[in-house]
Motif scaffolding. Structure first.
Motif, PDB file in Angstrom:
ATOM      1  N   ILE A   1       9.729 -29.719  10.199  1.00 35.39           N
ATOM      2  CA  ILE A   1      10.672 -30.759  10.621  1.00 35.39           C
ATOM      3  C   ILE A   1      11.037 -30.527  12.079  1.00 35.39           C
ATOM      4  N   HIS A   2      10.797 -31.546  12.905  1.00 30.16           N
ATOM      5  CA  HIS A   2      11.045 -31.397  14.341  1.00 30.16           C
ATOM      6  C   HIS A   2      11.841 -32.609  14.844  1.00 30.16           C
ATOM      7  N   ARG A   3      12.755 -32.350  15.775  1.00 36.56           N
ATOM      8  CA  ARG A   3      13.667 -33.422  16.192  1.00 36.56           C
ATOM      9  C   ARG A   3      13.028 -34.448  17.138  1.00 36.56           C
ATOM     10  N   ARG A   4      11.843 -34.130  17.695  1.00 39.97           N
ATOM     11  CA  ARG A   4      11.146 -35.104  18.561  1.00 39.97           C
ATOM     12  C   ARG A   4       9.751 -35.351  17.992  1.00 39.97           C
TER      13      ARG A   4
ATOM     14  N   LYS B   1      21.106 -20.860  15.791  1.00 34.52           N
ATOM     15  CA  LYS B   1      21.352 -21.421  14.452  1.00 34.52           C
ATOM     16  C   LYS B   1      21.428 -22.938  14.528  1.00 34.52           C
ATOM     17  N   LEU B   2      21.283 -23.587  13.378  1.00 37.48           N
ATOM     18  CA  LEU B   2      21.416 -25.044  13.351  1.00 37.48           C
ATOM     19  C   LEU B   2      22.880 -25.447  13.391  1.00 37.48           C
ATOM     20  N   GLY B   3      23.748 -24.537  12.950  1.00 37.42           N
ATOM     21  CA  GLY B   3      25.185 -24.823  12.955  1.00 37.42           C
ATOM     22  C   GLY B   3      25.624 -25.602  11.725  1.00 37.42           C
TER      23      GLY B   3
ATOM     24  N   SER C   1      13.310 -35.992  13.428  1.00 33.75           N
ATOM     25  CA  SER C   1      14.250 -35.763  12.320  1.00 33.75           C
ATOM     26  C   SER C   1      14.954 -34.422  12.453  1.00 33.75           C
ATOM     27  N   ASN C   2      16.163 -34.383  11.910  1.00 33.89           N
ATOM     28  CA  ASN C   2      16.949 -33.144  11.906  1.00 33.89           C
ATOM     29  C   ASN C   2      17.365 -32.796  10.485  1.00 33.89           C
ATOM     30  N   VAL C   3      17.484 -31.505  10.223  1.00 33.11           N
ATOM     31  CA  VAL C   3      18.076 -31.073   8.947  1.00 33.11           C
ATOM     32  C   VAL C   3      19.586 -31.171   9.131  1.00 33.11           C
TER      33      VAL C   3
ATOM     34  N   VAL D   1      14.401 -22.450  15.805  1.00 27.39           N
ATOM     35  CA  VAL D   1      14.787 -23.399  16.855  1.00 27.39           C
ATOM     36  C   VAL D   1      15.138 -22.684  18.159  1.00 27.39           C
ATOM     37  N   GLY D   2      14.471 -21.577  18.408  1.00 26.61           N
ATOM     38  CA  GLY D   2      14.674 -20.862  19.671  1.00 26.61           C
ATOM     39  C   GLY D   2      15.670 -19.737  19.526  1.00 26.61           C
ATOM     40  N   ARG D   3      15.946 -19.112  20.648  1.00 24.82           N
ATOM     41  CA  ARG D   3      16.794 -17.927  20.622  1.00 24.82           C
ATOM     42  C   ARG D   3      17.824 -18.025  21.735  1.00 24.82           C
TER      43      ARG D   3
ATOM     44  N   ASN E   1       6.475 -22.648  19.676  1.00 22.78           N
ATOM     45  CA  ASN E   1       5.404 -21.781  19.172  1.00 22.78           C
ATOM     46  C   ASN E   1       5.812 -21.030  17.905  1.00 22.78           C
ATOM     47  N   THR E   2       7.062 -20.591  17.858  1.00 17.07           N
ATOM     48  CA  THR E   2       7.502 -19.831  16.681  1.00 17.07           C
ATOM     49  C   THR E   2       7.433 -20.701  15.432  1.00 17.07           C
ATOM     50  N   ALA E   3       7.973 -21.916  15.523  1.00 13.15           N
ATOM     51  CA  ALA E   3       7.994 -22.809  14.347  1.00 13.15           C
ATOM     52  C   ALA E   3       6.575 -23.127  13.889  1.00 13.15           C
ATOM     53  N   LEU E   4       5.702 -23.421  14.844  1.00 10.80           N
ATOM     54  CA  LEU E   4       4.327 -23.782  14.463  1.00 10.80           C
ATOM     55  C   LEU E   4       3.598 -22.585  13.858  1.00 10.80           C
TER      56      LEU E   4
ATOM     57  N   VAL F   1      11.972 -25.519  10.502  1.00  6.89           N
ATOM     58  CA  VAL F   1      12.558 -26.420  11.495  1.00  6.89           C
ATOM     59  C   VAL F   1      12.211 -25.921  12.886  1.00  6.89           C
ATOM     60  N   GLY F   2      11.816 -26.838  13.781  1.00  7.50           N
ATOM     61  CA  GLY F   2      11.541 -26.480  15.174  1.00  7.50           C
ATOM     62  C   GLY F   2      10.199 -27.021  15.632  1.00  7.50           C
ATOM     63  N   GLY F   3      10.015 -27.057  16.948  1.00  8.06           N
ATOM     64  CA  GLY F   3       8.764 -27.594  17.499  1.00  8.06           C
ATOM     65  C   GLY F   3       8.147 -26.682  18.542  1.00  8.06           C
TER      66      GLY F   3
ATOM     67  N   LEU G   1       8.355 -16.356  31.881  1.00  9.38           N
ATOM     68  CA  LEU G   1       7.593 -16.147  30.647  1.00  9.38           C
ATOM     69  C   LEU G   1       8.213 -15.017  29.841  1.00  9.38           C
ATOM     70  N   ARG G   2       8.634 -15.335  28.624  1.00  6.44           N
ATOM     71  CA  ARG G   2       9.226 -14.290  27.765  1.00  6.44           C
ATOM     72  C   ARG G   2       8.196 -13.846  26.740  1.00  6.44           C
ATOM     73  N   GLN G   3       7.536 -12.773  27.044  1.00  8.44           N
ATOM     74  CA  GLN G   3       6.492 -12.219  26.182  1.00  8.44           C
ATOM     75  C   GLN G   3       6.637 -10.701  26.181  1.00  8.44           C
TER      76      GLN G   3
HETATM   77  P1  NAP Z   1      11.381 -22.648  21.954  1.00 14.35           P
HETATM   78  O1  NAP Z   1      10.056 -22.681  22.608  1.00 14.35           O
HETATM   79  O2  NAP Z   1      12.622 -22.697  22.769  1.00 14.35           O
HETATM   80  O3  NAP Z   1      11.402 -23.869  20.915  1.00 14.35           O
HETATM   81  C1  NAP Z   1      12.542 -24.158  20.180  1.00 14.35           C
HETATM   82  C2  NAP Z   1      12.282 -25.425  19.381  1.00 14.35           C
HETATM   83  O4  NAP Z   1      13.424 -25.684  18.563  1.00 14.35           O
HETATM   84  C3  NAP Z   1      12.062 -26.650  20.258  1.00 14.35           C
HETATM   85  O5  NAP Z   1      11.039 -27.426  19.714  1.00 14.35           O
HETATM   86  C4  NAP Z   1      13.407 -27.369  20.183  1.00 14.35           C
HETATM   87  O6  NAP Z   1      13.298 -28.763  20.225  1.00 14.35           O
HETATM   88  C5  NAP Z   1      13.906 -26.991  18.816  1.00 14.35           C
HETATM   89  N1  NAP Z   1      15.363 -26.944  18.747  1.00 14.35           N
HETATM   90  C6  NAP Z   1      16.219 -26.288  19.574  1.00 14.35           C
HETATM   91  N2  NAP Z   1      17.498 -26.440  19.145  1.00 14.35           N
HETATM   92  C7  NAP Z   1      17.430 -27.205  18.045  1.00 14.35           C
HETATM   93  C8  NAP Z   1      18.403 -27.710  17.147  1.00 14.35           C
HETATM   94  N3  NAP Z   1      19.716 -27.423  17.303  1.00 14.35           N
HETATM   95  N4  NAP Z   1      17.989 -28.476  16.115  1.00 14.35           N
HETATM   96  C9  NAP Z   1      16.673 -28.745  15.935  1.00 14.35           C
HETATM   97  N5  NAP Z   1      15.697 -28.294  16.734  1.00 14.35           N
HETATM   98  C10 NAP Z   1      16.076 -27.533  17.784  1.00 14.35           C
HETATM   99  O7  NAP Z   1      11.559 -21.360  21.002  1.00 14.35           O
HETATM  100  P2  NAP Z   1      10.486 -20.455  20.237  1.00 14.35           P
HETATM  101  O8  NAP Z   1       9.502 -21.292  19.519  1.00 14.35           O
HETATM  102  O9  NAP Z   1      11.265 -19.445  19.460  1.00 14.35           O
HETATM  103  O10 NAP Z   1       9.737 -19.696  21.420  1.00 14.35           O
HETATM  104  C11 NAP Z   1      10.487 -18.883  22.345  1.00 14.35           C
HETATM  105  C12 NAP Z   1       9.543 -18.347  23.426  1.00 14.35           C
HETATM  106  O11 NAP Z   1       8.630 -17.422  22.835  1.00 14.35           O
HETATM  107  C13 NAP Z   1       8.680 -19.453  24.032  1.00 14.35           C
HETATM  108  O12 NAP Z   1       8.487 -19.157  25.388  1.00 14.35           O
HETATM  109  C14 NAP Z   1       7.400 -19.360  23.267  1.00 14.35           C
HETATM  110  O13 NAP Z   1       6.267 -19.873  23.966  1.00 14.35           O
HETATM  111  C15 NAP Z   1       7.299 -17.868  23.051  1.00 14.35           C
HETATM  112  N6  NAP Z   1       6.468 -17.571  21.875  1.00 14.35           N
HETATM  113  C16 NAP Z   1       5.162 -17.288  22.119  1.00 14.35           C
HETATM  114  C17 NAP Z   1       4.327 -17.024  21.053  1.00 14.35           C
HETATM  115  C18 NAP Z   1       2.888 -16.698  21.337  1.00 14.35           C
HETATM  116  O14 NAP Z   1       2.518 -16.660  22.512  1.00 14.35           O
HETATM  117  N7  NAP Z   1       2.064 -16.465  20.340  1.00 14.35           N
HETATM  118  C19 NAP Z   1       4.811 -17.050  19.729  1.00 14.35           C
HETATM  119  C20 NAP Z   1       6.148 -17.364  19.527  1.00 14.35           C
HETATM  120  C21 NAP Z   1       6.968 -17.628  20.624  1.00 14.35           C
HETATM  121  P3  NAP Z   1      12.940 -29.538  21.588  1.00 14.35           P
HETATM  122  O15 NAP Z   1      11.490 -29.289  21.827  1.00 14.35           O
HETATM  123  O16 NAP Z   1      13.284 -30.945  21.259  1.00 14.35           O
HETATM  124  O17 NAP Z   1      13.836 -28.957  22.636  1.00 14.35           O
END
Ligand code: NAP
Length: 309
Positions: free
Chosen positions: A169-172, A113-115, A197-199, A232-234, A150-153, A146-148, A277-279
């Motif tokens: 919106i991405h922090r870097r 969560k963003l908190g 930027s951050n929310v 923003v990840g898990r 693969n999931t966010a994109l 929000v996020g940068g 690798l988490r897939q």
């Molecule tokens: P992730 O790769 O960990 O990316 C999380 C993003 O959120 C990062 O850009 C991070 O910024 C940002 N972030 C983290 N905490 C934040 C906060 N408090 N405030 C603002 N931004 C924050 O997570 P994910 O995108 O969920 O992916 C998880 C895994 O699943 C990855 O290994 C990914 O490759 C994989 N995945 C794969 C696919 C596919 O293969 N099609 C699809 C989805 C996910 P920073 O970059 O600055 O740390």
């Protein structure tokens, strides 16, 4: 007494149940919510062998039915503790206790969560962690992701075909996501990427109205949005085992490719362990390894018990 208790009914846990049942072990699968884990929210799985395209829901349902047909038992209760009594382990849930010779922890991970203050309260009222689940509610509307990673994109790309306008919106200003996804998103006319930027605030009137976005230079902008998708990840769901199982600093179970934890008879499979690798494909692979190791462990215990008689 079960031979093997599997905690978590995602792809890792369900695959381990297939292996354990095929070895004729008495298997219980405990799951806090519903079967399928995070893959159930994936619209299209296109990187798993054999099926070029399958929805996460169909994949999870087929897998669940396969495991049920093999005779595994399912109980939908949340595990809150595990007690190691040596040759048996007690698994405590919110409703009861179950005993097993071996345990496989396949709990996966949960949304980070963003908190922000009202983040929880606005869930389902403009805030979402799942674009494929909730995206359709935002047809023709304005949303932000929000996020940068693969999931966010992927979420932003998906939403750009539904919503009128999408902010990412991405922090870097560098992305963790694959370059191809970033390039695809930049091609979209209705997507605006806001970096560095951050929310920082969610503005509401009972439902989300706008977000406050703070740039790393200190400047603040308020953007009117109907929806905010947080990607923003898990975080691994291991908190309830932390006093028994060795975790790394980020909370993942410390284990090698053999899926053994620090406790004899307790194994781990899937996204909640330390791994490269988490897939989906690595989760199911882990399920097979953890179950094979658990089966070996149980067989040694059974042989020992027979020798004792
Ligand atoms: P992730 O790769 O960990 O990316 C999380 C993003 O959120 C990062 O850009 C991070 O910024 C940002 N972030 C983290 N905490 C934040 C906060 N408090 N405030 C603002 N931004 C924050 O997570 P994910 O995108 O969920 O992916 C998880 C895994 O699943 C990855 O290994 C990914 O490759 C994989 N995945 C794969 C696919 C596919 O293969 N099609 C699809 C989805 C996910 P920073 O970059 O600055 O740390």
């Amino acid at each position: 007494m079960y031979d093997i208790i599997i905690v978590g009914a995602g792809p890792a846990g369900l695959t381990s149940a297939i292996y354990a049942r095929r070895a004729n072990k008495k298997v219980l699968v405990l799951e806090a919510t519903t079967y399928g884990g995070q893959i159930i929210n994936t619209l299209d799985i296109a990187n798993y062998p054999v099926e070029p395209h399958i929805s996460g829901f169909d994949f999870a349902t087929k897998l669940f039915n396969q495991v049920k047909d093999l005779g595994a038992e399912f109980v939908f209760e949340k595990v809150i503790d595990i007690i190691d009594n040596g040759k048996s382990k007690e698994v405590v849930t919110t409703k009861g206790k179950y005993e097993g010779k071996a345990i496989i922890l396949a709990t996966g991970n949960d949304n980070r969560k963003l908190g922000l203050d009202n983040e929880d309260g606005l869930l389902g009222k403009g805030v979402s962690y799942c674009a494929t689940c909730d995206g359709a509610f935002y047809k023709g509307k304005t949303v932000a992701v929000v996020g940068g990673g693969n999931t966010a994109l992927e979420d932003a790309l998906y939403l750009s075909d539904i919503a009128n306008k999408v902010y990412l919106i991405h922090r870097r200003n560098e992305f963790r996501a694959e370059e191809a996804s970033v390039d695809d998103l930049k091609e979209k006319d209705n997507v605006e990427i806001i970096c560095n930027s951050n929310v920082t605030k969610l503005v509401e009137d009972g439902k989300l109205k706008a977000i406050e976005v703070t740039n790393n230079d200190g400047s603040v902008n308020t953007i009117d949005v109907d929806g905010l998708f947080i990607a923003v990840g898990r975080i691994p769901e291991n908190q309830n085992f932390a006093k028994l199982i060795k975790l790394d600093e980020a909370g993942y179970v410390e284990a090698n490719e053999d899926c053994h934890t620090n406790v004899a008879g307790i194994f781990v499979a899937g996204d909640n362990r330390v791994k490269l690798l988490r897939q989906l494909v690595t989760a199911t692979g882990d399920g097979a390894v953890a179950a094979t190791e658990a089966i070996k462990y149980v067989n040694i215990l059974i042989r020992g018990e027979k020798n004792d008689v």
